[in-house]
Design an enzyme around this catalytic site. Structure first.
Site, PDB file in Angstrom:
ATOM      1  CG  MET A 146     -23.098  -3.191  19.160  1.00 27.82           C
ATOM      2  SD  MET A 146     -23.743  -4.351  17.917  1.00 27.82           S
ATOM      3  CE  MET A 146     -23.076  -5.913  18.542  1.00 27.82           C
ATOM      4  N   GLY A 147     -25.752  -2.342  22.742  1.00 23.27           N
ATOM      5  CA  GLY A 147     -26.420  -2.709  23.988  1.00 23.27           C
ATOM      6  C   GLY A 147     -27.918  -2.467  23.931  1.00 23.27           C
ATOM      7  N   GLY A 167     -23.746  -6.255  14.032  1.00 22.53           N
ATOM      8  CA  GLY A 167     -23.892  -4.826  13.823  1.00 22.53           C
ATOM      9  C   GLY A 167     -25.321  -4.362  14.063  1.00 22.53           C
ATOM     10  CG  HIS A 224     -16.423 -12.524  12.988  1.00 21.72           C
ATOM     11  ND1 HIS A 224     -16.613 -11.157  12.970  1.00 21.72           N
ATOM     12  CD2 HIS A 224     -17.512 -13.055  12.391  1.00 21.72           C
ATOM     13  CE1 HIS A 224     -17.764 -10.876  12.384  1.00 21.72           C
ATOM     14  NE2 HIS A 224     -18.327 -12.011  12.024  1.00 21.72           N
ATOM     15  CG  ASN A 225     -14.345  -8.127  14.259  1.00 21.57           C
ATOM     16  OD1 ASN A 225     -15.246  -8.977  14.294  1.00 21.57           O
ATOM     17  ND2 ASN A 225     -14.483  -6.925  14.782  1.00 21.57           N
ATOM     18  N   GLY A 246     -25.379   1.489  24.540  1.00 21.15           N
ATOM     19  CA  GLY A 246     -25.048   2.155  23.281  1.00 21.15           C
ATOM     20  C   GLY A 246     -25.789   1.496  22.132  1.00 21.15           C
ATOM     21  CG  ASP A 302     -25.532   4.012  28.782  1.00 22.23           C
ATOM     22  OD1 ASP A 302     -25.103   3.161  27.984  1.00 22.23           O
ATOM     23  OD2 ASP A 302     -25.125   5.195  28.798  1.00 22.23           O
ATOM     24  CE  LYS A 312     -17.572  -9.575  16.748  1.00 21.24           C
ATOM     25  NZ  LYS A 312     -16.976  -8.301  16.922  1.00 21.24           N
ATOM     26  CD  GLU A 340     -16.307  -7.075  10.101  1.00 27.23           C
ATOM     27  OE1 GLU A 340     -16.786  -7.813  10.992  1.00 27.23           O
ATOM     28  OE2 GLU A 340     -16.159  -5.842  10.257  1.00 27.23           O
ATOM     29  CE1 TYR A 341     -11.716  -4.744  10.944  1.00 27.84           C
ATOM     30  CE2 TYR A 341      -9.744  -3.599  10.233  1.00 27.84           C
ATOM     31  CZ  TYR A 341     -10.799  -3.713  11.104  1.00 27.84           C
ATOM     32  OH  TYR A 341     -10.952  -2.818  12.121  1.00 27.84           O
TER      33      TYR A 341
END
Lengths: 295, 295, 295, 295
Positions: free
Chosen positions: A11-12, A114, A169-170, A9, A30, A166, A173-174
């Site tokens: 990111m991948g 991102g 981290h998010n 996707g 995929d 992580k 981030e929010y």
């Protein structure tokens, strides 16, 4: 080094590109065969030198569960699976246990950056055993930004630590986004006084206490659309923000700013608020205050 | 006893009726002469036995300022003014000082009860000197509900204490309403499970920890409109809620629940949230997340 | 009617007393044999007329799980189990499913009222099938306060609805308590102006918008200890408040007041706040602000 | 160019040094004559070429008021005063009006950067007329960091806009700090899992969404004291954070994250919380819950 990458996707695909650019061989799979390098996971496994390293980059939850379950049946003792998706850290415990039954190793990797990660590199937080982390280091080095390794990569602890870090981290981030957003509204509401709102944010990029990458992104957004006229105040939220609140509750950690950020997103998606209907109804009952009727 | 009452709006008119029903003579004045007993403040003053007692019940701020200023010119030493409106307690200091220059006494009275006060009686919190409060007691007794005086009336302190207590009362009221409203939304969102949301609130009226008068009002509102379909989630706020936050800030008192209640009302009145537009713009910048475009 | 009651703690013992006073036969079992009517669950079952009704009133979670599991092995088709403890509503699904395998019926009952329930009666919210709820109605009537049934009892929906409603009740309760507490601090901080803080709360009991049972309890507490000098600001929280937040997160319901209440309790139990240490460290870094050193 | 600078505290002294290093002549005055270049404001004025430019860098409020009032008596038409302190933006209106009576111009300048400003440069937000801002540009250029002017300087609007923007900057700053702090506590509480908390923050500096200057400062703080053992969670707050809340209230802007940050600081400074004493007292009343007694 030559690894397998499941999930191509947004990111991948970027990660595949960055790894290849940095000299790591990548065979990608995929479900969308138009973008896949191989026709199936079996073919992917066959293409990799043993002991294999397979990076999983698919949606958290059921899809990751299914991929890990399938890998448990096709990989061999000594192989290594890295889950780089946004899995809940508690899932890492079951995933690693399942793979361990056939001697397959496991690392959980939180990945930040991102769509900018392809060019800037990805920030990485990983959990697992020291030897497995060491083994995968060329991959981590291929993904992360230039500069000292410890400024973009951390071995945070045992299995689960990467995704836990992580998640936090998010959550941060929010709250950071909410912080700038509240400031934006305070400036925008006084556009009689602040005649150059985008200019204020732009000027905060050097020298101030609030300078950050998110600030730079807000400057970009305001350069494109100075009054944000073409964007709706409708904001989704993802699992990690919610998990952060649940972990906070479980650990008795007060998180008023992070929860404020989540709740603001919830409200942003409501056509009307049942809670506020109840408050309006109450005011009407005790004070005879006029209500706006829904019509 | 015979008093003057300036301001015959929703609250003032009810107070006049209740006082008269309880044997207090009231001459009322209102700018709307159709509902006024007299043609002007001069006529009002002339109608009162000296030393006079004048109850002011007009909108807080400029209107109250003007009425107090006029009273300062027409009243005489020994008269007593009671401000029963929703004035900020800091205004009491200037109002009492102004009246004191001509020997006129002053009491500030916070009044609670809304449109139900006429039948139920009004809760009263007053500030002033002990002798003036004692002097006005027949009026307070005529306004307050039946039952022990100390359960519906308090001499809270010197001038300003009545309005300060009323301000805090309203801050609490905001947070109580928000509390029930959040509970309502939690029940309403799971109407698949809770098939009788109004019935749940109704059943909380006896025996539970959350029983209250506001709960009873919510039960009434849900009896009239079980899904609150005819009411918009658009909620005004008044000065006292805002002042509560400002006092909290000035006194370093954390008020997360009261402020949550105020902020929820602010949001309820927004067509779109500038802050959430900023968050949406940020997500779009770093994650390539789709945004809803305003169109 | 004659029922079994498992768990004779503070709540269970009071319920036994109230039921007996209202003509319901109760055989109670508790692990603490000094207060138990029977020596074990087997003896309890043997003492009950078939089809049996067994009310479970033990700590939520593992203890309730164990009791339900044991009942599943000793009860017979047609018997009815009511879990009146503070179980999470999702536990009701597994408990009812387990009992259903042997034809045993299930009702979940949220019970409110605390130590006052013995004299005042308990508020009840129940979930289950209509016929089983009807069957147990004499028990519910024996527990609830006098007055119209629908003001202290609700059949809120199918299995799980009772405990869900109780969970929301407790979430609201947390926020209501926080609301009064913030008001208390606002008054207490200005004791220069408000010279009679307990009197203000006392006077709110009649006529005001904020009157409630919790207010009456605060009045009692302040009568015993006007400045709350003998009580620490250290507050526990229980499962239901936390579950309320988690349900809110799962259902995208903003609950800023309820979460503020929970977070305030978390903070109240900290000797020092790691978060505030981090903020102090940050201020020191950028501003050279002095920090208080821990010593 | 040669300017006067009143106030040589931590910020003022650094600004003098940076300006001189960048070729701006500075005569500084401070009440502490040991660090002052001149003996008094009269001598300062005499040392400046006309039309004069005087930068005021003293504590906001009464001290700034007094300095502006004195300058109004000693400066001449055409001179320019810049208030670079942390004044409330509403003070700018009265200060500029006072100076205007004798033809003295006025600019308000918000200055960010803390103790790092000397080497990094200061971020600047200014309010005033275009011609006066242009006139003072060499000073602004001497203070701000290297790089494009618009990334560290903004002419935000008319008089007041600079301090308003700085106030919002500080409100955001509070919320950003709170965001990282909540994340820190979430990591620290799970040090069983996250065995390298400082390493996690360090690794966020490149590639991640949360990278910022405040993050870098937290990394520094954790490098010095990995568990923040030598720092108390006791945090002061300054006027600008409080004013941000008050402006939000006045403009009906919801600021849940910024207010959460302020309230957390209030709590951090309390030995015991009156509000939490009230909650504990309530729990004790209705539930018979044990309380910790203060002793």
């Amino acid at each position: 080094m030559h690894i397998g990458l499941i999930g191509l996707g947004k990111m991948g695909a970027n990660m595949r590109d960055r790894l290849r650019a940095n000299g790591i061989g990548v065979t990608g799979y995929d479900r969308n065969l138009e973008i896949s390098d191989v026709a199936g996971i079996g073919e992917l496994i066959a293409a990799l030198p043993a002991p294999r390293l397979v990076w999983v980059m698919v949606p958290a939850g059921a899809v990751t569960d299914a991929v890990i379950a399938e890998l448990a049946t096709v990989l061999s003792a000594g192989d290594l699976v890295i889950d780089g998706g946004n899995s809940r850290y508690t899932d890492d415990f079951s995933h690693s246990a399942l793979l361990a039954t056939t001697g397959v190793h496991y690392i959980d990797a939180g990945v930040s950056g991102g769509v900018w990660g392809l060019t800037n590199g990805f920030g990485l937080m990983v959990g697992g055993s020291a030897d497995q982390v060491e083994r995968a280091m060329p991959v981590f080095d291929g993904l992360r930004p230039e500069g000292p390794r410890e400024e973009s990569f951390v071995h945070a602890g045992a299995v689960g630590a990467g995704h836990y870090a992580k998640m936090v981290h998010n959550g941060i981030e929010y709250a950071l986004m909410q912080s700038y957003a509240e400031g934006y509204e305070l400036l925008e509401k006084r556009s009689d006084l602040i005649t150059n709102v985008p200019g204020v944010f732009k000027a905060w990029q050097r020298g101030t206490v609030v300078r950050s990458w998110l600030l730079e992104l807000l400057v970009r957004a305001l350069a494109e659309d100075p009054e944000l006229q073409n964007i709706d105040g409708f904001v989704e939220d993802s699992g990690e923000g919610r998990w952060t609140i649940e972990e906070a509750i479980d650990n008795a950690v007060p998180v008023p700013a992070i929860s404020a950020a989540i709740f603001a997103r919830f409200v942003s998606r409501q056509d009307d608020s049942p809670a506020m209907k109840a408050v309006a109804a109450l005011r009407n009952q005790f004070g005879g205050h006029a209500v706006k009727t829904a019509d």
